[in-house]
Design an enzyme around this catalytic site. Structure first.
Site, PDB file in Angstrom:
ATOM      1  N   ASP A 487       1.510 -45.147 -88.127  1.00 50.29           N
ATOM      2  CA  ASP A 487       2.788 -45.870 -88.107  1.00 50.29           C
ATOM      3  C   ASP A 487       3.792 -45.284 -87.127  1.00 50.29           C
ATOM      4  OD1 ASP A 487       2.177 -47.651 -90.132  1.00 50.29           O
ATOM      5  OD2 ASP A 487       2.927 -46.338 -91.715  1.00 50.29           O
TER       6      ASP A 487
HETATM    7  C1  GLC Z   1       7.152 -42.716 -91.917  1.00 53.28           C
HETATM    8  C2  GLC Z   1       6.027 -41.857 -92.356  1.00 53.28           C
HETATM    9  C3  GLC Z   1       4.725 -42.562 -92.268  1.00 53.28           C
HETATM   10  C4  GLC Z   1       4.853 -43.879 -92.966  1.00 53.28           C
HETATM   11  C5  GLC Z   1       6.013 -44.681 -92.372  1.00 53.28           C
HETATM   12  C6  GLC Z   1       6.213 -46.030 -93.006  1.00 53.28           C
HETATM   13  O1  GLC Z   1       7.044 -42.962 -90.590  1.00 53.28           O
HETATM   14  O2  GLC Z   1       5.949 -40.685 -91.614  1.00 53.28           O
HETATM   15  O3  GLC Z   1       3.711 -41.786 -92.831  1.00 53.28           O
HETATM   16  O4  GLC Z   1       3.668 -44.586 -92.866  1.00 53.28           O
HETATM   17  O5  GLC Z   1       7.180 -43.964 -92.539  1.00 53.28           O
HETATM   18  O6  GLC Z   1       6.784 -45.922 -94.266  1.00 53.28           O
HETATM   19  C1  GLC Z   2       1.205 -43.503 -94.419  1.00 51.87           C
HETATM   20  C2  GLC Z   2       1.117 -44.994 -94.559  1.00 51.87           C
HETATM   21  C3  GLC Z   2      -0.107 -45.540 -93.878  1.00 51.87           C
HETATM   22  C4  GLC Z   2      -0.181 -45.008 -92.478  1.00 51.87           C
HETATM   23  C5  GLC Z   2      -0.118 -43.504 -92.448  1.00 51.87           C
HETATM   24  C6  GLC Z   2      -0.093 -42.945 -91.064  1.00 51.87           C
HETATM   25  O1  GLC Z   2       0.221 -42.911 -95.198  1.00 51.87           O
HETATM   26  O2  GLC Z   2       1.086 -45.384 -95.900  1.00 51.87           O
HETATM   27  O3  GLC Z   2      -0.074 -46.942 -93.861  1.00 51.87           O
HETATM   28  O4  GLC Z   2      -1.352 -45.486 -91.912  1.00 51.87           O
HETATM   29  O5  GLC Z   2       1.047 -43.084 -93.109  1.00 51.87           O
HETATM   30  O6  GLC Z   2       1.097 -43.224 -90.408  1.00 51.87           O
END
Ligand code: GLC
Ligand code: GLC
Length: 813
Positions: A487
Site C-alpha cells: 500500500d
Molecule cells: C499504512 C500502513 C499499511 C496499510 C495502509 C492502509 O500505510 O503502513 O500497512 O496497509 O496504511 O491502511
Molecule cells: C497491510 C494491509 C495490506 C497490505 C499490507 C502492505 O497489511 O492490510 O492490504 O497489503 O499492509 O502494505
C-alpha cells in the site's frame, strides 16, 4: 542478547496459552465470538465488544493511546475489608497472591487470588448467541467466613465508535438507560432511529447498581479507585446523558470452603420497528428476557461452553499433523489455524493496533485470509467470495475495502490498487479446490452492489484477469495504479502536504507509466490457476487466450524485470527502475522475489535460484527477511508512504511477516527445503516465544504484522499483532508447501518440501466427505515423491484421487 524474562507458556493439551504475570510487555489479547458478536479481551480483562462491525455497532467503550496502557474493560472489583482487588490485577493493580490468564480457543479464563479468596472468570461468547458470558466463581479458601462486596463494571459506547470519540457536544446529552431487576439496559438513540439496545445482567439479586460513570467513579478518580467501590456503597445512579455505564453491586458471604457462581451476561438485541416499545419510551425487552433465560444458570452456561469446545475440536480435527516437533505441531494444529479464523472474521478492523474505526474488510486481505480458513467452514468462505466480488466494478477494478455491516464498498482508504482483482482468482480457486464446488462460478454477482448488474462469478474472474491485461505499461508490465500489495509504494501520488493521506489523495499522475513486478508475478501465478480452471470447466478458448497473456507476461519480466541478481520491484512514474542495483537505496525488495519465484519466471535460466540466494544475502536477518534493503533514509516524493517510515519499520525495511512466506513458497517450489525451513522457523511464533518474549513484546502465540528489521533501533520488536495476512500465508505455506498436503480439483496432491533433518510424520486430513491418514517418509530428501500407496495399493502420480470414506496413504520420498 539480554536474558529474556518469560511471561507464560503453552499448554497444548488444553490448547491454551497460560500467562502467569499480568505485566506482560504489551497487553496480550484474545478474541471471543465466531460469527456476529465479538469481543477483544486482554490478559487483564481489558478490551471491548461489538456486534458485527467494530465501527458502527460498538457496544462497550475502549481507549487507545492511553495511560496506563489498556484502560477500560469488563472489571470485577472485590472489596474484602479494606482491600479492593480485581481477579485480572487491573485496574486496581493490588498485588495478587496468584494470577493466571488462560487464552484458549474463543475463550479466556482469568483467575486471581487474594487473602484466601479465589476469583475465577470464564469469558466466552456462546455459539449463535449475541452475548458475552462472564462466569465468575468466587471461592473462599480461607478458614474464616468472608463477607465480600462485589461490583461489576462495563462502560457503554454510544454505538458509533468514531463519533463516540469526537462528537461530545452531542454525546454528553444523548445517553439513556433503563434498570429492571438485575439487568441494566443501554438504550442511547433508541428513541429515534436505532432498533437495537444492549444489556448487562447478572443471575443474582443485586443490592444496588450504578449507571452514571462520574457518580460511580468520581470525577477526579480513576478506574483504579472508583469512589463507589472504595466506599463500598453503590449510588443507584440513573444516567441521563454524559457517560452511561453498567455496574451491579452484590454482597456475598462465603463460609470456609464455600464457592459461588455468578453468571454475568453482556447482550445485544435488535427489535422490529413495530415492536420497539412496550410503553412510550420503554424498550420492549422480550428478546432480552428470552436470551437471559437461555443463559441464567451455571448448568446452562457450562453446556454452552462445552458446545463451544466441541465446535473447536471439530474445526481443528480437519487438519492435524504429528511430527514429534512440539513447536511445529502446536502452531499447525492449534494457533495458526486459530489465528486464521480470527483474521478471517475481523480482516484488519479491530485489534489493539487497529482501532476498529479506520478499516472495514479489505478486498485483497479477505481473499488471502480465506485461504487460511476455507478448509474449516467452506460455506462462509463461499459467502465471503460473493460479498467481495459484489463490490467489484464492471471494469474489474475494486473498492479496496467494504463495511461488514452493510457489505458496501467504501473509499475510506482509497481505490485503484491494481493488484486487487487478481486476488479474487486466488481466493476462488482455493475454495473450489477444497470443496469441489464449481457451482460457485455460476452464482450471479452484481457490480458495486447494484441490482440488475449481475453477471456470473466466472465473469468476475475473467474481468479481473482482463483488468491486468488492459492496464499494461510501457514495458508491457502491469501498471501499479495507486499501489499494489504494498500500500505504501505510491508511485503516482507525489505529495508534499502532510495533511494528505497517501492512500486517498487523488493520484497526481494518471498512472500510465509506473509498473509493478509484484503484480506481474501475481498475474502469472493466478493466471496459471485461471487457465487450469478454464480447462477444467471446458472453456478451452478462454484458457488459450489467457495462456498467451501469461506467456507474454513471463517474457516481459525476463526482458524488463530482471536486474542481474534479482527481480526488479517496479518502474516509477518517470520510467526509472525501483529495486535495482543501480538505485542508491532499496536496491532489492522482497515482494517481487516472492511472486516471481512462485511463478518460476526464468527458472530454466537460473533466475529463481539467484533471486532466492539474493533474499538470503540481502534481506535475511536474525528475525526474518526485511521488505527492502538498504532501508530508505529519507523521504522520496516519487515513492510516497514507503519512504515516510523510519528505517526498519513497516514497509520501509521492516520484517513485514506477510511476505516472508512468499519467498518460502518460492524456496519450496524450487525444492530447497533446508532454506525454506530456516526462513519459516524464524517467524514461527513458537520459536520466537522460546527466545524473545521481552524483545518481541506482542503476543507470542500468534504472528504479528511487523517485526522491526535489521535497520531499526531495536531489531526484533514486534508490532501490529493478530490481524495480518501472515496468518493465512503461514498456514498455506506449512500445510501445502512444507508438509505438502495440497487440495486439488480431483483429490489431494502430495508434494512436501522439507529440511533434510525431517523425520516421518503423519497428517490426518478431512477433505470433502473423505478422511485421509497420510504418513510421509522423507528419508532425508528435501523434495520429490517417489511412490504413494492408497489403502495399500500403489498409485500413479502424486494426486490421491478423491473418494468418500476413510483412507490410509503412505508416501515415500
Ligand atoms: C499504512 C500502513 C499499511 C496499510 C495502509 C492502509 O500505510 O503502513 O500497512 O496497509 O496504511 O491502511
Ligand atoms: C497491510 C494491509 C495490506 C497490505 C499490507 C502492505 O497489511 O492490510 O492490504 O497489503 O499492509 O502494505
Amino acid at each position: 542478547m539480554e536474558q529474556q524474562k518469560r511471561y507464560g507458556h503453552f499448554d497444548d493439551q488444553h490448547r491454551e496459552y497460560v500467562i502467569t504475570d499480568p505485566q506482560t510487555p504489551w497487553p496480550w489479547i484474545n478474541y471471543l465470538g465466531n460469527e456476529d458478536f465479538f469481543s477483544l479481551i486482554s490478559n487483564t480483562a481489558g478490551g471491548y465488544s461489538f456486534y458485527k462491525d467494530a465501527k458502527f455497532r460498538r457496544i462497550t467503550r475502549y481507549r487507545y493511546n492511553n495511560v496506563p496502557m489498556d484502560n477500560g474493560g469488563r472489571y470485577f472489583y472485590i472489596k474484602d475489608g479494606d482491600t479492593v482487588w480485581n481477579p485480572g490485577w487491573k485496574p486496581c493493580k493490588t498485588p495478587l497472591d496468584f494470577y493466571e490468564c488462560r487464552h484458549g480457543m474463543s475463550y479466556t479464563r482469568i483467575t486471581g487470588k487474594k487473602n484466601g479468596i479465589e476469583a475465577s472468570v470464564l469469558f466466552f461468547v456462546p455459539l449463535k448467541k449475541w452475548a458475552e458470558v462472564q462466569k465468575l466463581t468466587l471461592k473462599n479458601e480461607s478458614s474464616e467466613t468472608k463477607s465480600l462486596k462485589l461490583f461489576s463494571f462495563e462502560e457503554w459506547c454510544l454505538w458509533n465508535a468514531a463519533t463516540d470519540m469526537e462528537n461530545f457536544q452531542r454525546n454528553f446529552s444523548t445517553g439513556e438507560v433503563e434498570i429492571e431487576g438485575s439487568t441494566i439496559y443501554h438504550k442511547t438513540e433508541y428513541r429515534e432511529r436505532r432498533n437495537h439496545y444492549a444489556f448487562y445482567h447478572v443471575n443474582a439479586e443485586i443490592e444496588g447498581f450504578d449507571t452514571d460513570r462520574e457518580t460511580f467513579v468520581g470525577l477526579y478518580n480513576e478506574f483504579a479507585d472508583p469512589q463507589a467501590v472504595m466506599e463500598g456503597k453503590p449510588r443507584n445512579s440513573h444516567a441521563h446523558g454524559w457517560s452511561p455505564i453498567a455496574s451491579h453491586y452484590i454482597e456475598v458471604t462465603l463460609k470456609p470452603g464455600e464457592s459461588r457462581d455468578f453468571v454475568f451476561l453482556l447482550g445485544y438485541i435488535e427489535n422490529e420497528q413495530e415492536k420497539k416499545f412496550s410503553a412510550p419510551q420503554v424498550i420492549n425487552k422480550e428478546k432480552a428476557h428470552a436470551l437471559i433465560a437461555e443463559l441464567d444458570t451455571t448448568e446452562k452456561v457450562d453446556k454452552a461452553f462445552a458446545e463451544l469446545c466441541e465446535y473447536w475440536d471439530a474445526l481443528l480435527n480437519i487438519y492435524k499433523v504429528k511430527t514429534g516437533n512440539d513447536k511445529l505441531d502446536r502452531m499447525v494444529n492449534i494457533w495458526n489455524q486459530y489465528q486464521c479464523m480470527v483474521t478471517f472474521n475481523f480482516s484488519r478492523s479491530a485489534s489493539f493496533f487497529e482501532s476498529g474505526v479506520g478499516r472495514g474488510m479489505g478486498f485483497r486481505d479477505s481473499n488471502q485470509d480465506l485461504v487460511g480458513f476455507v478448509h474449516q467452514i467452506p460455506p462462509r468462505a463461499r459467502q465471503r467470495i460473493i460479498d467481495i466480488a459484489s463490490t467489484q466494478f464492471p471494469d474489474g477494478g475494486c473498492y479496496h475495502q467494504y463495511q461488514p455491516l452493510t457489505k458496501r464498498g467504501n473509499n475510506d482508504i482509497g481505490g485503484g490498487f491494481n493488484d486487487d482483482p487478481c486476488w479474487l482468482i486466488f481466493g476462488t480457486v482455493a475454495y473450489i479446490k477444497e470443496t469441489g464446488d464449481f457451482s460457485i462460478l455460476d452464482e450471479m454477482v452484481p457490480f458495486d452492489n447494484q441490482p440488475g448488474s449481475e453477471v456470473t462469478l466466472f465473469e468476475h474472474l475473467k474481468i479481473s484477469m482482463n483488468h491486468v491485461i488492459n492496464n499494461l505499461g510501457p514495458n508491457m508490465l502491469p501498471l501499479i495504479g495507486r499501489a499494489d500489495w504494498n500500500d505504501c509504494l505510491n508511485l503516482n501520488c507525489f505529495s508534499w502536504d502532510p495533511n494528505e493521506s497517501f492512500q486517498t489523495t487523488e493520484n497526481v499522475s494518471e498512472g500510465t507509466k509506473a509498473e509493478s513486478l509484484m503484480i506481474a508475478g501475481l498475474f502469472v501465478v493466478t493466471g496459471k490457476d485461471y487457465v487450469a480452471l478454464c480447462r477444467k470447466i471446458g472453456k478451452d478458448a478462454e484458457a488459450e487466450r489467457m495462456q498467451q497473456a501469461v506467456d507474454a507476461m513471463i517474457e516481459a519480466v525476463k526482458k524488463h524485470g530482471w536486474d542481474g541478481e534479482w527481480y526488479l520491484r517496479a518502474y516509477d512514474f518517470y520510467g526509472r527502475k525501483i529495486g535495482s542495483n543501480e538505485c542508491e537505496e532499496a536496491k532489492i525488495f522482497i515482494e517481487s522475489q516472492g511472486w516471481c519465484t512462485m511463478a518460476e519466471i526464468g527458472a530454466e535460466d537460473g533466475l529463481v535460484a539467484k533471486s532466492l540466494d539474493s533474499c538470503k544475502k540481502y534481506l535475511e536477518c536474525e528475525h526474518g527477511m526485511v521488505l527492502n534493503n538498504p532501508a530508505f533514509s529519507k523521504y522520496i516524493y516519487e515513492y510516497g508512504e514507503i519512504s515516510s517510515y523510519p528505517e526498519g519499520y513497516k514497509e520501509n525495511a521492516g520484517i513485514f511477516c506477510h511476505n516472508n512466506p512468499w519467498v518460502i513458497i518460492g524456496e519450496c517450489i524450487a525444492g530447497r527445503g533446508n532454506d525454506a525451513w530456516s526462513h519459516y522457523a524464524k517467524i514461527l511464533p513458537s520459536y520466537v516465544e522460546e527466545k524473545y518474549q521481552t524483545l518481541h513484546k506482542v503476543e507470542p502465540y500468534v504472528n504479528c504484522q511487523m517485526v522491526a528489521g535489521k535497520d531499526a533501533f531495536k531489531p526484533g520488536e514486534g508490532k501490529n499483532s493478530w490481524l495480518t495476512g501472515t496468518a493465512a500465508w503461514m498456514w498455506y505455506t506449512v500445510s501445502e508447501f512444507i508438509l505438502g498436503i495440497k487440495p486439488d480439483y480431483d483429490g489431494i496432491r502430495i508434494d512436501p518440501c522439507l529440511p533434510e533433518t525431517a523425520g516421518d510424520y503423519t497428517v490426518n486430513r478431512k477433505f470433502r466427505e473423505a478422511e485421509y491418514e497420510i504418513t510421509i517418509h522423507p528419508n532425508g530428501a528435501q523434495k520429490g515423491v517417489k511412490s504413494i500407496t492408497l489403502d495399500g495399493q500403489a498409485i500413479d502420480g502424486t494426486v490421491i484421487p478423491y473418494s468418500k470414506g476413510k483412507h490410509t496413504v503412505e508416501v515415500t520420498m
